[in-house]
Design a protein around this motif. Structure first.
Motif, PDB file in Angstrom:
ATOM      1  N   GLY A 180       0.837  -1.209   0.000  1.00 24.02           N
ATOM      2  CA  GLY A 180       0.000   0.000   0.000  1.00 24.02           C
ATOM      3  C   GLY A 180       0.860   1.242   0.000  1.00 24.02           C
ATOM      4  N   LEU A 181       0.210   2.355  -0.191  1.00 24.59           N
ATOM      5  CA  LEU A 181       0.939   3.628  -0.319  1.00 24.59           C
ATOM      6  C   LEU A 181       1.645   4.033   0.973  1.00 24.59           C
ATOM      7  CD1 LEU A 181      -1.615   5.785  -2.376  1.00 24.59           C
ATOM      8  CD2 LEU A 181       0.678   5.074  -3.127  1.00 24.59           C
ATOM      9  N   MET A 182       2.596   4.932   0.820  1.00 26.66           N
ATOM     10  CA  MET A 182       3.273   5.535   1.978  1.00 26.66           C
ATOM     11  C   MET A 182       2.200   6.108   2.916  1.00 26.66           C
ATOM     12  SD  MET A 182       6.287   7.690   0.010  1.00 26.66           S
ATOM     13  CE  MET A 182       5.447   8.021  -1.539  1.00 26.66           C
ATOM     14  N   GLY A 184       0.205   2.694   6.896  1.00 30.26           N
ATOM     15  CA  GLY A 184       0.329   2.063   8.218  1.00 30.26           C
ATOM     16  C   GLY A 184       0.934   0.672   8.189  1.00 30.26           C
ATOM     17  N   LYS A 185       1.614   0.335   7.080  1.00 29.94           N
ATOM     18  CA  LYS A 185       2.125  -1.037   6.917  1.00 29.94           C
ATOM     19  C   LYS A 185       3.042  -1.464   8.072  1.00 29.94           C
ATOM     20  CE  LYS A 185       3.593   0.523   3.227  1.00 29.94           C
ATOM     21  NZ  LYS A 185       3.909   1.348   2.186  1.00 29.94           N
ATOM     22  N   SER A 186       3.954  -0.585   8.473  1.00 31.65           N
ATOM     23  CA  SER A 186       4.924  -0.975   9.505  1.00 31.65           C
ATOM     24  C   SER A 186       4.260  -1.116  10.876  1.00 31.65           C
ATOM     25  CB  SER A 186       6.065   0.040   9.592  1.00 31.65           C
ATOM     26  OG  SER A 186       6.651   0.173   8.328  1.00 31.65           O
ATOM     27  N   ALA A 188      10.669  -4.381   5.208  1.00 28.75           N
ATOM     28  CA  ALA A 188      11.603  -4.543   4.082  1.00 28.75           C
ATOM     29  C   ALA A 188      12.515  -3.316   3.930  1.00 28.75           C
ATOM     30  CB  ALA A 188      10.821  -4.792   2.787  1.00 28.75           C
ATOM     31  N   ASP A 189      11.971  -2.121   4.161  1.00 32.75           N
ATOM     32  CA  ASP A 189      12.805  -0.912   4.043  1.00 32.75           C
ATOM     33  C   ASP A 189      13.983  -0.948   5.029  1.00 32.75           C
ATOM     34  OD1 ASP A 189      11.320   0.164   1.999  1.00 32.75           O
ATOM     35  OD2 ASP A 189      10.255   1.623   3.239  1.00 32.75           O
ATOM     36  N   ASP A 190      13.700  -1.387   6.261  1.00 30.20           N
ATOM     37  CA  ASP A 190      14.779  -1.474   7.268  1.00 30.20           C
ATOM     38  C   ASP A 190      15.825  -2.497   6.837  1.00 30.20           C
ATOM     39  OD1 ASP A 190      13.381   0.325   8.777  1.00 30.20           O
ATOM     40  OD2 ASP A 190      12.630  -1.150  10.225  1.00 30.20           O
ATOM     41  N   THR A 214      20.940   4.819   4.160  1.00 26.27           N
ATOM     42  CA  THR A 214      19.503   5.062   4.208  1.00 26.27           C
ATOM     43  C   THR A 214      18.903   4.974   2.798  1.00 26.27           C
ATOM     44  OG1 THR A 214      19.712   7.434   3.820  1.00 26.27           O
ATOM     45  CG2 THR A 214      19.781   6.706   6.126  1.00 26.27           C
ATOM     46  N   ILE A 215      17.594   4.780   2.755  1.00 27.68           N
ATOM     47  CA  ILE A 215      16.905   4.719   1.458  1.00 27.68           C
ATOM     48  C   ILE A 215      17.075   6.049   0.716  1.00 27.68           C
ATOM     49  CG2 ILE A 215      14.602   4.605   0.412  1.00 27.68           C
ATOM     50  CD1 ILE A 215      14.026   2.383   2.488  1.00 27.68           C
ATOM     51  N   ALA A 216      16.997   7.132   1.445  1.00 28.88           N
ATOM     52  CA  ALA A 216      17.194   8.449   0.806  1.00 28.88           C
ATOM     53  C   ALA A 216      18.565   8.509   0.132  1.00 28.88           C
ATOM     54  CB  ALA A 216      17.047   9.558   1.851  1.00 28.88           C
ATOM     55  N   ILE A 222      20.360   5.894  -0.910  1.00 30.84           N
ATOM     56  CA  ILE A 222      20.387   4.965  -2.057  1.00 30.84           C
ATOM     57  C   ILE A 222      19.758   5.645  -3.278  1.00 30.84           C
ATOM     58  CG2 ILE A 222      19.657   2.715  -2.962  1.00 30.84           C
ATOM     59  CD1 ILE A 222      19.457   1.720  -0.035  1.00 30.84           C
ATOM     60  N   PHE A 223      18.617   6.285  -3.084  1.00 29.54           N
ATOM     61  CA  PHE A 223      17.947   6.996  -4.191  1.00 29.54           C
ATOM     62  C   PHE A 223      18.879   8.062  -4.768  1.00 29.54           C
ATOM     63  CE2 PHE A 223      13.281   6.487  -4.978  1.00 29.54           C
ATOM     64  CZ  PHE A 223      13.050   5.381  -4.182  1.00 29.54           C
ATOM     65  N   GLU A 224      19.501   8.812  -3.872  1.00 28.84           N
ATOM     66  CA  GLU A 224      20.306   9.953  -4.324  1.00 28.84           C
ATOM     67  C   GLU A 224      21.583   9.497  -5.031  1.00 28.84           C
ATOM     68  OE1 GLU A 224      20.214  13.144  -1.497  1.00 28.84           O
ATOM     69  OE2 GLU A 224      22.252  13.711  -2.114  1.00 28.84           O
ATOM     70  N   PHE A 248      17.563   0.896  -6.355  1.00 25.19           N
ATOM     71  CA  PHE A 248      16.820   0.617  -5.120  1.00 25.19           C
ATOM     72  C   PHE A 248      15.812  -0.509  -5.339  1.00 25.19           C
ATOM     73  CE2 PHE A 248      12.853   1.369  -2.748  1.00 25.19           C
ATOM     74  CZ  PHE A 248      13.303   1.122  -1.462  1.00 25.19           C
ATOM     75  N   ARG A 249      15.072  -0.454  -6.461  1.00 27.00           N
ATOM     76  CA  ARG A 249      14.035  -1.469  -6.727  1.00 27.00           C
ATOM     77  C   ARG A 249      14.645  -2.864  -6.870  1.00 27.00           C
ATOM     78  NH1 ARG A 249      10.021   0.969  -4.529  1.00 27.00           N
ATOM     79  NH2 ARG A 249       9.666   3.021  -5.405  1.00 27.00           N
ATOM     80  N   ASP A 250      15.827  -2.902  -7.447  1.00 30.74           N
ATOM     81  CA  ASP A 250      16.503  -4.172  -7.622  1.00 30.74           C
ATOM     82  C   ASP A 250      16.883  -4.766  -6.257  1.00 30.74           C
ATOM     83  OD1 ASP A 250      17.395  -5.951  -9.601  1.00 30.74           O
ATOM     84  OD2 ASP A 250      19.472  -5.433  -9.057  1.00 30.74           O
ATOM     85  N   THR A 307       6.146  -3.900   3.391  1.00 29.30           N
ATOM     86  CA  THR A 307       6.981  -3.519   2.246  1.00 29.30           C
ATOM     87  C   THR A 307       6.869  -2.025   1.990  1.00 29.30           C
ATOM     88  OG1 THR A 307       5.174  -3.952   0.680  1.00 29.30           O
ATOM     89  CG2 THR A 307       6.694  -5.773   1.136  1.00 29.30           C
ATOM     90  N   GLY A 308       7.864  -1.458   1.333  1.00 29.42           N
ATOM     91  CA  GLY A 308       7.792  -0.065   0.917  1.00 29.42           C
ATOM     92  C   GLY A 308       6.707   0.080  -0.153  1.00 29.42           C
ATOM     93  N   GLY A 309       6.162   1.288  -0.265  1.00 26.58           N
ATOM     94  CA  GLY A 309       5.006   1.514  -1.131  1.00 26.58           C
ATOM     95  C   GLY A 309       5.186   1.128  -2.590  1.00 26.58           C
ATOM     96  N   GLY A 310       6.424   1.135  -3.092  1.00 26.30           N
ATOM     97  CA  GLY A 310       6.631   0.839  -4.510  1.00 26.30           C
ATOM     98  C   GLY A 310       6.957  -0.616  -4.796  1.00 26.30           C
ATOM     99  N   PRO A 324      12.184   9.881   0.101  1.00 25.43           N
ATOM    100  CA  PRO A 324      12.746  10.599  -1.055  1.00 25.43           C
ATOM    101  C   PRO A 324      11.698  11.041  -2.076  1.00 25.43           C
ATOM    102  CG  PRO A 324      13.434   8.274  -1.056  1.00 25.43           C
ATOM    103  CD  PRO A 324      12.774   8.539   0.249  1.00 25.43           C
ATOM    104  N   LEU A 325      10.632  10.251  -2.262  1.00 20.78           N
ATOM    105  CA  LEU A 325       9.637  10.618  -3.284  1.00 20.78           C
ATOM    106  C   LEU A 325       8.821  11.849  -2.885  1.00 20.78           C
ATOM    107  CD1 LEU A 325       8.241   7.130  -4.435  1.00 20.78           C
ATOM    108  CD2 LEU A 325      10.041   8.504  -5.465  1.00 20.78           C
ATOM    109  N   LEU A 326       8.871  12.206  -1.605  1.00 21.73           N
ATOM    110  CA  LEU A 326       8.087  13.358  -1.148  1.00 21.73           C
ATOM    111  C   LEU A 326       8.950  14.610  -0.960  1.00 21.73           C
ATOM    112  CD1 LEU A 326       5.787  11.590   1.501  1.00 21.73           C
ATOM    113  CD2 LEU A 326       5.344  12.017  -0.926  1.00 21.73           C
TER     114      LEU A 326
HETATM  115  C1  S3P Z   1       8.414   4.271  -1.516  1.00 17.97           C
HETATM  116  C2  S3P Z   1       7.942   4.078  -0.228  1.00 17.97           C
HETATM  117  C3  S3P Z   1       8.828   4.029   0.946  1.00 17.97           C
HETATM  118  C4  S3P Z   1      10.234   3.588   0.545  1.00 17.97           C
HETATM  119  C5  S3P Z   1      10.755   4.425  -0.570  1.00 17.97           C
HETATM  120  C6  S3P Z   1       9.872   4.386  -1.819  1.00 17.97           C
HETATM  121  C7  S3P Z   1       7.441   4.292  -2.639  1.00 17.97           C
HETATM  122  O1  S3P Z   1       8.314   3.126   1.917  1.00 17.97           O
HETATM  123  O2  S3P Z   1      10.288   2.238   0.181  1.00 17.97           O
HETATM  124  O3  S3P Z   1      10.854   5.732  -0.085  1.00 17.97           O
HETATM  125  O4  S3P Z   1       7.856   4.119  -3.802  1.00 17.97           O
HETATM  126  O5  S3P Z   1       6.229   4.466  -2.377  1.00 17.97           O
HETATM  127  P1  S3P Z   1       6.979   3.410   2.805  1.00 17.97           P
HETATM  128  O6  S3P Z   1       5.791   3.027   1.972  1.00 17.97           O
HETATM  129  O7  S3P Z   1       7.157   2.487   3.969  1.00 17.97           O
HETATM  130  O8  S3P Z   1       7.004   4.835   3.185  1.00 17.97           O
END
Ligand code: S3P
Length: 192
Positions: free
Chosen positions: A25-27, A30-32, A49-51, A60-62, A64-66, A73-75, A94-97, A135-137
């Motif tokens: 589900g989206l960021m 409440g997944k975590s 999964a993000d942790d 950090t994920i930020a 990795i994106f940068e 990151f997706r890989d 899982t992270g939203g994407g 990072p996406l926000l």
């Molecule tokens: C993302 C959601 C994030 C994280 C990354 C990308 C996304 O996780 O994996 O920033 O693509 O929606 P949360 O959904 O836990 O915030």
């Protein structure tokens, strides 16, 4: 709360503890938080999964994106989720994407019972506003980003085995709704 009619192939466990439960589900959905509490109620392990990605990458994920970009990151995300699902059954947030990536989605649908936590944009905006690590926000209006992502992603999240509303109700209500849905999941009519 309902079995998802759009789900192409419902998981068919003999018991819910036989396979992992994956929350998608989206960021801000409440997944975590929901996942951790759900795991406690079911006596299952919990992982985010993000942790795990941050631990494996040592950054950090930020970052990795940068430094390496979203594709990298997706890989890593797909590999980490595959590893987690190959182990003992657990509850995995899982992270939203993650579920949007076709390979990761196929893996989740095959190896878990996956649940879409669905919430309206206003609720998501309110929740993501509490932290600023995503990072996406970064440098954009969260409501606009989440609206765009919902338009693209919701039809894909709809492939999950179950859809549970995690709207503005407290997370414990969402946990209860999941437990109720899981108890029905074991009903013979769901497994026939
Ligand atoms: C993302 C959601 C994030 C994280 C990354 C990308 C996304 O996780 O994996 O920033 O693509 O929606 P949360 O959904 O836990 O915030």
């Amino acid at each position: 709360m309902s079995r998802n009619p759009k789900s192409p192939a419902a998981a068919n466990p003999t018991s819910i503890r036989d396979r992992s439960i994956v929350l998608v589900g989206l960021m801000g959905s409440g997944k975590s938080t929901v996942g951790r509490r759900l795991a406690g109620r079911l006596g299952m392990r919990f992982a985010d999964a993000d942790d795990e990605i941050e631990r494996a990458a040592g950054m950090t994920i930020a970052d990795i994106f940068e430094r390496f970009g979203e594709a990298h990151f997706r890989d890593g995300e797909r590999r980490v989720i595959a590893r987690m699902l190959a182990g003992k059954p657990m509850v995995l947030a899982t992270g939203g994407g993650a579920f949007i990536n076709p390979d990761t989605r196929a893996l989740i649908l095959r190896d878990s019972l996956c649940i879409w936590l669905d919430a309206d944009i206003a609720t998501l905006v309110e929740r993501v506003g509490r932290r600023s690590h995503r990072p996406l926000l970064k440098n954009r209006d969260p409501a606009e980003v989440l609206r765009e992502l919902a338009a693209v992603r919701n039809p894909i999240y709809a492939e999950a085995h179950l859809r549970i509303s995690s709207a503005s109700t407290p997370h414990d209500h969402t946990v209860r709704a999941i437990l109720e849905a899981l108890s029905k999941w074991e009903d013979p009519q769901w497994n026939s």
